[in-house]
Design a protein around this motif. Structure first.
Motif, mmCIF file in Angstrom:
data_model
loop_
_atom_site.group_PDB
_atom_site.id
_atom_site.type_symbol
_atom_site.label_atom_id
_atom_site.label_comp_id
_atom_site.label_asym_id
_atom_site.label_seq_id
_atom_site.Cartn_x
_atom_site.Cartn_y
_atom_site.Cartn_z
ATOM 1 N N ARG A 615 0.802 -1.219 0.000
ATOM 2 C CA ARG A 615 0.000 0.000 0.000
ATOM 3 C C ARG A 615 0.839 1.276 0.000
ATOM 4 O O ARG A 615 0.392 2.316 0.502
ATOM 5 N N VAL A 616 2.066 1.244 -0.487
ATOM 6 C CA VAL A 616 2.878 2.461 -0.573
ATOM 7 C C VAL A 616 2.657 3.053 -1.970
ATOM 8 O O VAL A 616 3.328 2.678 -2.928
ATOM 9 N N PHE A 617 1.684 3.914 -2.054
ATOM 10 C CA PHE A 617 1.370 4.562 -3.335
ATOM 11 C C PHE A 617 1.779 6.035 -3.344
ATOM 12 O O PHE A 617 2.265 6.541 -4.345
ATOM 13 N N ALA A 618 1.568 6.703 -2.197
ATOM 14 C CA ALA A 618 1.748 8.156 -2.177
ATOM 15 C C ALA A 618 3.216 8.609 -2.098
ATOM 16 O O ALA A 618 3.606 9.523 -2.843
ATOM 17 N N PRO A 619 4.072 8.015 -1.209
ATOM 18 C CA PRO A 619 5.418 8.583 -1.042
ATOM 19 C C PRO A 619 6.229 8.744 -2.334
ATOM 20 O O PRO A 619 6.787 9.826 -2.558
ATOM 21 N N PRO A 620 6.289 7.738 -3.228
ATOM 22 C CA PRO A 620 7.066 7.977 -4.448
ATOM 23 C C PRO A 620 6.491 9.132 -5.261
ATOM 24 O O PRO A 620 7.238 9.920 -5.866
ATOM 25 N N ARG A 621 5.181 9.270 -5.254
ATOM 26 C CA ARG A 621 4.547 10.372 -6.003
ATOM 27 C C ARG A 621 4.848 11.707 -5.334
ATOM 28 O O ARG A 621 5.018 12.720 -6.004
ATOM 29 N N GLU A 622 4.907 11.691 -3.997
ATOM 30 C CA GLU A 622 5.240 12.944 -3.291
ATOM 31 C C GLU A 622 6.664 13.383 -3.639
ATOM 32 O O GLU A 622 6.923 14.553 -3.899
ATOM 33 N N VAL A 623 7.589 12.417 -3.655
ATOM 34 C CA VAL A 623 8.978 12.752 -4.002
ATOM 35 C C VAL A 623 9.020 13.323 -5.416
ATOM 36 O O VAL A 623 9.598 14.391 -5.660
ATOM 37 N N LEU A 624 8.385 12.622 -6.343
ATOM 38 C CA LEU A 624 8.417 13.081 -7.733
ATOM 39 C C LEU A 624 7.749 14.450 -7.867
ATOM 40 O O LEU A 624 8.215 15.313 -8.611
ATOM 41 N N GLY A 625 6.674 14.641 -7.113
ATOM 42 C CA GLY A 625 5.947 15.916 -7.174
ATOM 43 C C GLY A 625 6.836 17.101 -6.846
ATOM 44 O O GLY A 625 6.632 18.200 -7.373
ATOM 45 N N THR A 626 7.843 16.882 -5.981
ATOM 46 C CA THR A 626 8.722 18.000 -5.606
ATOM 47 C C THR A 626 9.916 18.121 -6.554
ATOM 48 O O THR A 626 10.623 19.112 -6.521
ATOM 49 N N ALA A 627 10.152 17.089 -7.352
ATOM 50 C CA ALA A 627 11.404 17.048 -8.114
ATOM 51 C C ALA A 627 11.216 17.203 -9.613
ATOM 52 O O ALA A 627 12.191 17.231 -10.355
ATOM 53 N N ILE A 628 9.981 17.298 -10.069
ATOM 54 C CA ILE A 628 9.788 17.373 -11.529
ATOM 55 C C ILE A 628 9.042 18.647 -11.906
ATOM 56 O O ILE A 628 8.341 19.244 -11.083
ATOM 57 N N ALA A 629 9.197 19.030 -13.171
ATOM 58 C CA ALA A 629 8.462 20.195 -13.668
ATOM 59 C C ALA A 629 7.063 19.735 -14.060
ATOM 60 O O ALA A 629 6.906 18.716 -14.724
ATOM 61 N N GLY A 630 6.060 20.470 -13.646
ATOM 62 C CA GLY A 630 4.686 20.117 -14.009
ATOM 63 C C GLY A 630 4.182 18.934 -13.210
ATOM 64 O O GLY A 630 4.757 18.538 -12.201
ATOM 65 N N GLU A 631 3.102 18.376 -13.712
ATOM 66 C CA GLU A 631 2.428 17.269 -13.018
ATOM 67 C C GLU A 631 3.008 15.928 -13.448
ATOM 68 O O GLU A 631 3.484 15.791 -14.573
ATOM 69 N N LEU A 632 2.921 14.956 -12.551
ATOM 70 C CA LEU A 632 3.269 13.587 -12.910
ATOM 71 C C LEU A 632 2.223 13.077 -13.907
ATOM 72 O O LEU A 632 1.026 13.289 -13.721
ATOM 73 N N THR A 633 2.687 12.416 -14.967
ATOM 74 C CA THR A 633 1.730 11.861 -15.936
ATOM 75 C C THR A 633 1.450 10.420 -15.543
ATOM 76 O O THR A 633 2.352 9.585 -15.589
ATOM 77 N N GLU A 634 0.218 10.138 -15.154
ATOM 78 C CA GLU A 634 -0.105 8.769 -14.731
ATOM 79 C C GLU A 634 -0.409 7.895 -15.947
ATOM 80 O O GLU A 634 -1.024 8.344 -16.917
ATOM 81 N N MET A 635 -0.014 6.644 -15.844
ATOM 82 C CA MET A 635 -0.407 5.676 -16.864
ATOM 83 C C MET A 635 -1.851 5.261 -16.583
ATOM 84 O O MET A 635 -2.295 5.351 -15.437
ATOM 85 N N PRO A 636 -2.577 4.780 -17.591
ATOM 86 C CA PRO A 636 -3.966 4.371 -17.327
ATOM 87 C C PRO A 636 -4.039 3.322 -16.208
ATOM 88 O O PRO A 636 -4.926 3.380 -15.365
ATOM 89 N N ARG A 637 -3.094 2.377 -16.185
ATOM 90 C CA ARG A 637 -3.108 1.376 -15.111
ATOM 91 C C ARG A 637 -2.094 1.832 -14.058
ATOM 92 O O ARG A 637 -0.890 1.699 -14.258
ATOM 93 N N ASN A 638 -2.578 2.412 -12.978
ATOM 94 C CA ASN A 638 -1.659 2.903 -11.947
ATOM 95 C C ASN A 638 -2.185 2.568 -10.557
ATOM 96 O O ASN A 638 -3.310 2.092 -10.397
ATOM 97 N N SER A 639 -1.353 2.782 -9.566
ATOM 98 C CA SER A 639 -1.689 2.550 -8.153
ATOM 99 C C SER A 639 -2.206 1.118 -7.960
ATOM 100 O O SER A 639 -1.554 0.181 -8.404
ATOM 101 N N GLU A 640 -3.398 0.951 -7.355
ATOM 102 C CA GLU A 640 -3.893 -0.410 -7.064
ATOM 103 C C GLU A 640 -4.013 -1.243 -8.331
ATOM 104 O O GLU A 640 -3.893 -2.452 -8.289
ATOM 105 N N ARG A 641 -4.310 -0.556 -9.447
ATOM 106 C CA ARG A 641 -4.497 -1.302 -10.701
ATOM 107 C C ARG A 641 -3.258 -1.291 -11.575
ATOM 108 O O ARG A 641 -3.345 -1.492 -12.789
ATOM 109 N N SER A 642 -2.112 -1.027 -10.957
ATOM 110 C CA SER A 642 -0.887 -0.999 -11.743
ATOM 111 C C SER A 642 -0.636 -2.362 -12.399
ATOM 112 O O SER A 642 -1.106 -3.387 -11.912
ATOM 113 N N PHE A 643 0.106 -2.342 -13.481
ATOM 114 C CA PHE A 643 0.379 -3.568 -14.243
ATOM 115 C C PHE A 643 1.809 -4.005 -13.959
ATOM 116 O O PHE A 643 2.738 -3.202 -14.004
#
Ligand code: SF4
Ligand code: SF4
Length: 733
Positions: A615-643
């Motif tokens: 259930r570790v979904f948020a921390p990697p996104r939080e790190v990326l959120g501070t380190a990248i320009a703009g928004e993270l682009t999610e793939m259609p299958r992400n988080s619980e439904r990741s492939f």
């Protein structure tokens, strides 16, 4: 009572008597089959939590509602089924008398209102479910769907019956309106009044319609009683028990994270004393699953949610978690007469029953008993070896299953027997197992090169023993120590920890493989050997510290999962975090400051053992959120439904010979986002996705790197620390 009512009453009670008798017989048979399973005493503790979870999952439809429309429609049908059962009961009063009704609540406007609207919403909902089933029928143009392999007539039958029962409720009420026997006002029962306006003033109409409703309902009961493997109907009753007895009582999703320990007669197996002639090693016969396993198989609704998410199924492998469960269920019930007659093989393979016990047994049951649980179609096997070895243990099936079936445990139990007793597994994985036994890592790298990744760093990496005031023990992992790409992540993490002033230390040559690949392939013996050694080393490293101070940070989600969730089974209690969790904390507390964002678009691939399993979904996104320009682009299958990337379940060390490569499927999805950087949080995902990108000839355009590297690039944009992979990441001007 008129002559019509005499006939309707006799017929209604006659068909009910037959249906109830058959249903009781069916329930007894089902209980007898489930009781053939092995004991599992772990399922009875914490009844309060179990009850709460079961009620939340059923009344709140917490799992089902993840599939919005289907979940909502199913909720109305379920509530409708429970409440409208009262209306079927009411029909027994109506066959006796056209003015009959339920005692106490019958005639109460509120009861009329609630049942009226539940019936209306029930009709709408069941039509939605029928439409969804038709739209996804496997025979439609376009091919496979989540219903491929489901027994479609059973689904249509159950849905058709519900629709017919609901409609008949309005016909009964309509006749009551037409004959002026209806108690509820128009505002409480508008549809019933409208139907009444269309029906003739026929006094016997109520009783005849009530009889039809009872006949339809009892036909349903008779059909399901004669088909005990009809999960699409039986789950209405079995789901309560299956959810109540789930492995992790308080967890929303049970059966992820740790694997169930290997047990024999309900007790965890101790390899120092275990004897394959008297202890069960994994599962080789269907009755060697626990009773909860057999309950799992019986409860499957054939909804196919698991199948729709399975990476193996979606890339053309023969494994579908649904079909696997259905095969085990059908086999268990077909073999049951033989088992119930006293049949079965002991652990040495000898028949337990006498000839007299089996003398009158149905030949089909005897033939079923002879089928090997694992075997090819030519061998008459129930589960093909290619099915068993296609699983990446990604947990997508467990995550999706609305009735909490624990597929991964069952798959690994079958693997355990194949590996430990039959020595039968994909031969290429043999090298990995030998390396684990002899060298303590799957690559067979010399142990004295475990610290080579530290070379070239501009600071000293402390070792446990040299320092004792470390806050975190940095668990490097075999990939992190030996695999070139993963070594770059290890360096990036160490650099960031050093930059943030975190006191950490490594075990260096004291570390061996966590045992994850051995455990997931089914070699519990090698797992226990490695795990015990590591638990001993770690307990020594943390000697004198309480659990909250026994902190470990791991970059590999497989190590993170094994150390945090499985070492407890062997006496190792630690606080384990993934590096993305620690990095997110360090950024949030100002210990690390991203200064220049990484540009060009970034997407993130959730590793199964970090996301779904832990259930570790948020921390990697939080790190990326501070380190990248703009928004993270999610793939259609992400988080619980990741492939899955295709590497879990020790698939990293097996060849992928069937169907499309899973990593290619995932890379195509990542590349379709247009992102130049694919961030990952796992060395295996990194390898698989890098291979996929290179295979597509896109190595120059797309970078696959760890979240830590993205952060490091943003924290130190001007200076590329030696041996990391940050230099190619574009930063914003
Ligand atoms: S764990 Fe993953 S690969 Fe295995 S059956 Fe389930 S969905 Fe398929
Ligand atoms: S998701 Fe669960 S209930 Fe649905 S088909 Fe798969 S195993 Fe059966």
């Amino acid at each position: 009572m008129g002559s019509v009512q005499i006939v309707t009453t006799i017929l209604a009670f006659a068909i009910t008597a037959v249906a109830v008798w058959l249903a009781v017989r069916a329930v007894m048979k089902m209980v007898a089959v489930i009781r053939q399973g092995q004991p599992d005493p772990t399922r009875f503790g914490d009844k309060g939590t179990r009850t709460k979870t079961m009620l939340a999952e059923i009344a709140g439809h917490t799992r089902m509602l993840r599939w919005g429309v289907v979940g909502a429609a199913h909720w109305f049908v379920m509530v409708g089924f429970i409440v409208l059962s009262l209306l079927v009961l009411e029909a027994y009063f109506e066959v006796v008398s056209p003015t009959g009704g339920l005692p106490l609540v019958g005639g109460w406007a509120l009861y009329g209102l609630v049942t009226e609207w539940l019936a209306i919403l029930g009709i709408v909902s069941i039509l939605v479910l029928i439409a969804i089933r038709l739209r996804n029928r496997p025979t439609r143009p376009g091919g496979k769907s989540r219903f491929t392999g489901s027994t479609m007539w059973q689904g249509y039958f159950v849905e058709g019956i519900i629709l017919a029962v609901l409609i008949m409720g309005f016909v009964i009420r309509g006749f009551k309106v037409a004959t002026d026997h209806f108690e509820y006002p128009v505002w409480a029962a508008p549809l019933s009044h409208a139907v009444g306006g269309l029906l003739p003033d026929w006094d016997a109409g109520v009783s005849v319609a009530a009889l039809i409703k009872i006949v339809i309902s009892m036909t349903w009961l008779i059909v399901i009683a004669l088909n005990v493997t009809m999960g699409v109907a039986w789950h209405r009753f079995l789901a309560f028990f299956n959810i109540f007895f789930k492995r992790d009582p308080g967890a929303n999703v049970s059966g992820l994270g740790a694997l169930r320990p290997m047990t024999s007669q309900g007790k965890p197996l101790d390899f120092e004393e275990a004897d394959p002639e008297s202890d069960q090693f994994g599962v080789a016969q269907v009755e060697q699953f626990t009773w909860k396993g057999l309950l799992d198989f019986s409860t499957c609704t054939e909804c196919g949610r698991c199948q729709s998410q399975c990476p193996a199924w979606n890339t053309g492998k023969p494994l579908s978690p649904k079909l696997l469960v259905l095969s085990l269920r059908d086999h268990a019930y077909a073999k049951a007469p033989y088992l119930l007659a006293g049949g079965g093989k002991d652990l040495t393979g000898e028949e337990k029953a006498t000839a007299a016990q089996l003398a009158h047994l149905d030949v089909l049951a005897l033939a079923e008993a002879e089928k090997p649980l694992i075997g090819t179609a030519e061998e008459g096997g129930i589960i093909d070896p290619d099915v068993l070895w296609s699983c990446t243990t990604c947990g997508a099936c467990v995550e999706q299953c609305p009735v909490d079936i624990e597929h991964v445990d069952h798959i690994v139990d079958m693997r355990r027997y194949q590996v430990l007793i039959e020595s039968s597994f994909p031969s290429e994985a043999g090298v990995m197992l030998r390396n684990l036994e002899n060298k303590g890592n799957p690559w067979g790298a010399p142990q004295n090169t475990r610290e080579d990744w530290t070379k070239g760093l501009d600071f000293e990496v402390p070792r446990v023993g040299e320092v004792d005031d470390f806050e975190y023990l940095f668990w490097v992992g075999c990939a992190g120590a030996f695999e070139d790409r993963a070594k770059k992540t290890t360096r990036a993490v160490a650099t960031l920890l050093n930059e943030a002033g975190v006191k950490f230390a490594i075990l260096g040559e004291g570390e061996t493989c966590s045992g994850d690949p051995a455990r997931r392939i089914g070699n519990e013996f090698v797992f226990q050997m490695l795990a015990q050694q590591n638990v001993e080393t770690l307990n020594e490293a943390f000697e004198g510290r309480e659990k909250s101070k026994r902190k470990i940070v791991a970059t590999c989600p497989h190590c993170f999962n094994t150390l945090g969730n499985e070492y407890g089974q062997l006496g190792g209690e630690f606080e384990v975090v993934h590096h993305t969790q620690l990095l997110a904390h360090l950024v949030a507390t100002g210990k690390l400051t991203p200064v220049q964002p990484v540009d060009g678009g970034v997407t993130y691939h959730d590793p199964c053992y970090l996301g779904r399993h832990n259930r570790v979904f948020a921390p990697p996104r939080e790190v990326l959120g501070t380190a990248i320009a703009g928004e993270l682009t999610e793939m259609p299958r992400n988080s619980e439904r990741s492939f899955c990337c295709g590497a879990g379940g020790a698939r990293m060390w097996m060849e992928e010979k069937i169907g499309k490569r899973i990593n290619v499927d995932r890379v195509e999805e990542a590349m379709a986002t247009g992102a130049r950087t694919v961030a990952v949080g796992c060395p295996f995902c990194s390898t698989m996705l890098n291979d996929g990108v290179n295979g597509k000839g896109a190595g120059e355009q797309v970078e696959v790197v760890d979240v830590a590297s993205v952060l490091l690039r943003s924290v130190r944009p001007e200076q590329t620390p030696g041996g990391t992979d940050t230099e190619r990441l574009p930063v914003a001007d």
